[in-house]
Design a protein around this motif. Structure first.
Motif, PDB file in Angstrom:
ATOM      1  N   ASP A  73      42.540  50.474  40.891  1.00 39.48           N
ATOM      2  CA  ASP A  73      41.214  50.081  41.353  1.00 39.48           C
ATOM      3  C   ASP A  73      41.041  48.569  41.197  1.00 39.48           C
ATOM      4  O   ASP A  73      40.567  47.873  42.088  1.00 39.48           O
ATOM      5  CB  ASP A  73      40.195  50.852  40.498  1.00 39.48           C
ATOM      6  N   PHE A  74      41.439  48.059  40.017  1.00 33.96           N
ATOM      7  CA  PHE A  74      41.461  46.619  39.763  1.00 33.96           C
ATOM      8  C   PHE A  74      42.924  46.221  39.603  1.00 33.96           C
ATOM      9  O   PHE A  74      43.554  46.503  38.581  1.00 33.96           O
ATOM     10  CB  PHE A  74      40.670  46.281  38.498  1.00 33.96           C
ATOM     11  N   SER A  75      43.480  45.628  40.654  1.00 30.93           N
ATOM     12  CA  SER A  75      44.893  45.245  40.618  1.00 30.93           C
ATOM     13  C   SER A  75      45.167  44.234  41.719  1.00 30.93           C
ATOM     14  O   SER A  75      44.321  43.974  42.577  1.00 30.93           O
ATOM     15  CB  SER A  75      45.792  46.472  40.809  1.00 30.93           C
ATOM     16  N   ALA A  76      46.381  43.708  41.694  1.00 29.21           N
ATOM     17  CA  ALA A  76      46.804  42.764  42.723  1.00 29.21           C
ATOM     18  C   ALA A  76      47.529  43.473  43.855  1.00 29.21           C
ATOM     19  O   ALA A  76      48.091  42.815  44.738  1.00 29.21           O
ATOM     20  CB  ALA A  76      47.704  41.691  42.104  1.00 29.21           C
ATOM     21  N   LEU A  77      47.501  44.796  43.845  1.00 30.01           N
ATOM     22  CA  LEU A  77      48.225  45.588  44.839  1.00 30.01           C
ATOM     23  C   LEU A  77      47.261  46.374  45.723  1.00 30.01           C
ATOM     24  O   LEU A  77      46.272  46.917  45.243  1.00 30.01           O
ATOM     25  CB  LEU A  77      49.164  46.586  44.139  1.00 30.01           C
ATOM     26  N   GLY A  78      47.574  46.435  47.016  1.00 30.68           N
ATOM     27  CA  GLY A  78      46.862  47.326  47.923  1.00 30.68           C
ATOM     28  C   GLY A  78      45.609  46.776  48.559  1.00 30.68           C
ATOM     29  O   GLY A  78      45.139  47.302  49.569  1.00 30.68           O
ATOM     30  N   TRP A  79      45.042  45.721  47.961  1.00 28.64           N
ATOM     31  CA  TRP A  79      43.874  45.074  48.563  1.00 28.64           C
ATOM     32  C   TRP A  79      44.341  43.955  49.478  1.00 28.64           C
ATOM     33  O   TRP A  79      45.413  43.378  49.257  1.00 28.64           O
ATOM     34  CB  TRP A  79      42.970  44.506  47.472  1.00 28.64           C
ATOM     35  N   PRO A  80      43.568  43.615  50.507  1.00 33.13           N
ATOM     36  CA  PRO A  80      43.940  42.472  51.351  1.00 33.13           C
ATOM     37  C   PRO A  80      44.108  41.205  50.514  1.00 33.13           C
ATOM     38  O   PRO A  80      43.476  41.048  49.456  1.00 33.13           O
ATOM     39  CB  PRO A  80      42.755  42.346  52.316  1.00 33.13           C
ATOM     40  N   CYS A  81      44.965  40.297  50.982  1.00 31.72           N
ATOM     41  CA  CYS A  81      45.245  39.065  50.225  1.00 31.72           C
ATOM     42  C   CYS A  81      43.995  38.244  49.944  1.00 31.72           C
ATOM     43  O   CYS A  81      43.896  37.578  48.913  1.00 31.72           O
ATOM     44  CB  CYS A  81      46.269  38.211  50.984  1.00 31.72           C
ATOM     45  N   ASP A  82      43.033  38.286  50.879  1.00 33.14           N
ATOM     46  CA  ASP A  82      41.813  37.493  50.714  1.00 33.14           C
ATOM     47  C   ASP A  82      40.676  38.291  50.081  1.00 33.14           C
ATOM     48  O   ASP A  82      39.525  37.844  50.048  1.00 33.14           O
ATOM     49  CB  ASP A  82      41.363  36.926  52.063  1.00 33.14           C
ATOM     50  N   HIS A  83      40.967  39.475  49.562  1.00 29.45           N
ATOM     51  CA  HIS A  83      39.934  40.312  48.946  1.00 29.45           C
ATOM     52  C   HIS A  83      39.594  39.775  47.555  1.00 29.45           C
ATOM     53  O   HIS A  83      40.483  39.314  46.822  1.00 29.45           O
ATOM     54  CB  HIS A  83      40.421  41.753  48.843  1.00 29.45           C
ATOM     55  N   PRO A  84      38.304  39.790  47.151  1.00 28.02           N
ATOM     56  CA  PRO A  84      37.918  39.296  45.822  1.00 28.02           C
ATOM     57  C   PRO A  84      38.652  39.983  44.676  1.00 28.02           C
ATOM     58  O   PRO A  84      38.965  39.335  43.668  1.00 28.02           O
ATOM     59  CB  PRO A  84      36.415  39.591  45.762  1.00 28.02           C
ATOM     60  N   VAL A  85      38.949  41.276  44.808  1.00 24.44           N
ATOM     61  CA  VAL A  85      39.658  41.985  43.738  1.00 24.44           C
ATOM     62  C   VAL A  85      41.051  41.395  43.545  1.00 24.44           C
ATOM     63  O   VAL A  85      41.518  41.231  42.404  1.00 24.44           O
ATOM     64  CB  VAL A  85      39.748  43.503  44.035  1.00 24.44           C
TER      65      VAL A  85
END
Length: 321
Positions: free
Chosen positions: A150-162
């Motif tokens: 849920d909070f990680s550097a994986l799976g979210w878009p590169c420009d996503h705040p998370v």
């Protein structure tokens, strides 16, 4: 009453309330065998055969109510132009099971496809794009499936705040240029690597609400996560970033009886200071041809009994009802 487990007859005082199948870290890929960064052999094509044997075994038993896949459905080395095909190939095998399968996200899933795509493909029973949920197969039990990334550097878009927040977090916790390396980190701080992640604040609040409701309903709770949440059940480098925060919520209640996980392929079992069992499941990926890591769990009012295969150890987990 007699029960047969692994070909051995055992005396049983009563039938389980229900049973469910378990498998972890299939990490299928249509590529030659390889090795982990620690040098452990990995059998990328054979892993789907382990899954096929699991489904066949579950179906033959006729009493497996559902199955749970503990994440990493395909491997990070899977060619990215074949990611969708590989996920669907594995899901087609799960579809041959005579019951529902509940999935969760693992880091290797997120190396291949974005989380929004995976939530849909894995048919997670949520009302949104979130990858955490709960379900109750009988009045006495509730299952909680966490999103450990849920909070990680994986799976979210590169420009996503998370993504930005997670990378900042890693910069503060891990001085290595390679954020997948735990070199120089000591003890449980070795968990601060990019292939791990955390449960976010909103999910933590949701977990608290679910456990509060389960306590009011006098339900036993089983928590499922790709990432282990107790240092005694896995290597330190495999732990969830904020396992301590999650377990602080869990320990406010007496309803949680066990936490199951994957990720650390060698598996493990521990009982924490509050009597909660932690069982990390052995990986299907690291089974040489002819061997398997699969099993099912018999659920009783006062214990869970993991009946495994040759690479997945039988485990009895007793607790106060």
């Amino acid at each position: 009453m007699m029960a047969v487990r692994n070909g051995v007859i055992h005396a049983s005082s009563r039938e389980p309330l229900f049973s469910f199948g378990v498998i972890a870290d299939v990490q299928y890929a249509d590529i030659p065998d390889g090795r982990s960064f620690l040098g452990v052999p990995r059998y990328y094509r054979h892993s789907i055969s382990v899954l096929q044997r699991a489904v066949s075994r579950w179906n033959k038993q006729h009493n497996i109510k559902f199955s749970i896949n503990f994440g990493d459905i395909i491997d990070g080395y899977c060619p990215k132009d074949k990611s969708l095909w590989a996920v669907q190939k594995v899901l087609d095998e799960f579809e041959k099971f005579d019951g529902p399968t509940y999935h969760m996200l693992g880091n290797h899933c997120l190396y291949n496809l974005p989380r929004s795509k995976l939530v849909s493909l894995l048919k997670m029973p949520t009302n949104s794009n979130r990858a955490y949920y709960d379900f109750s197969p009988c009045p006495e039990y509730r299952f909680v499936v966490l999103d450990a990334y849920d909070f990680s550097a994986l799976g979210w878009p590169c420009d996503h705040p998370v993504t930005a927040e997670a990378m900042k977090f890693l910069e503060e916790k891990n001085p290595n240029s390679d954020k997948n390396s735990p070199d120089g980190l000591l003890g449980v701080d070795r968990r601060f690597v990019m292939f791990n992640g955390a449960v976010g604040k909103e999910q933590l609040s949701w977990l608290n609400d679910v456990l509060q409701d389960a306590s009011a309903c006098r339900q036993n709770v089983i928590i499922c996560s790709h990432l282990p949440m107790d240092p005694g059940s896995a290597s330190f480098a495999a732990l969830m970033w904020n396992y301590d925060e999650v377990m602080a919520v869990v320990h406010q209640y007496k309803c949680v009886k066990a936490c199951f996980a994957g990720h650390d392929h060698t598996g493990g079992h521990s009982v924490d200071s509050h009597g909660v069992h932690h069982r990390t499941l052995e990986a299907a990926l690291e089974c040489p041809p002819g061997t398997s890591a699969l099993g099912h769990i018999e659920v009783y009012p006062n214990k869970l009994l993991l009946v495994g295969s040759d690479k997945m150890a039988d485990t009895e987990m007793c607790f106060e009802p």
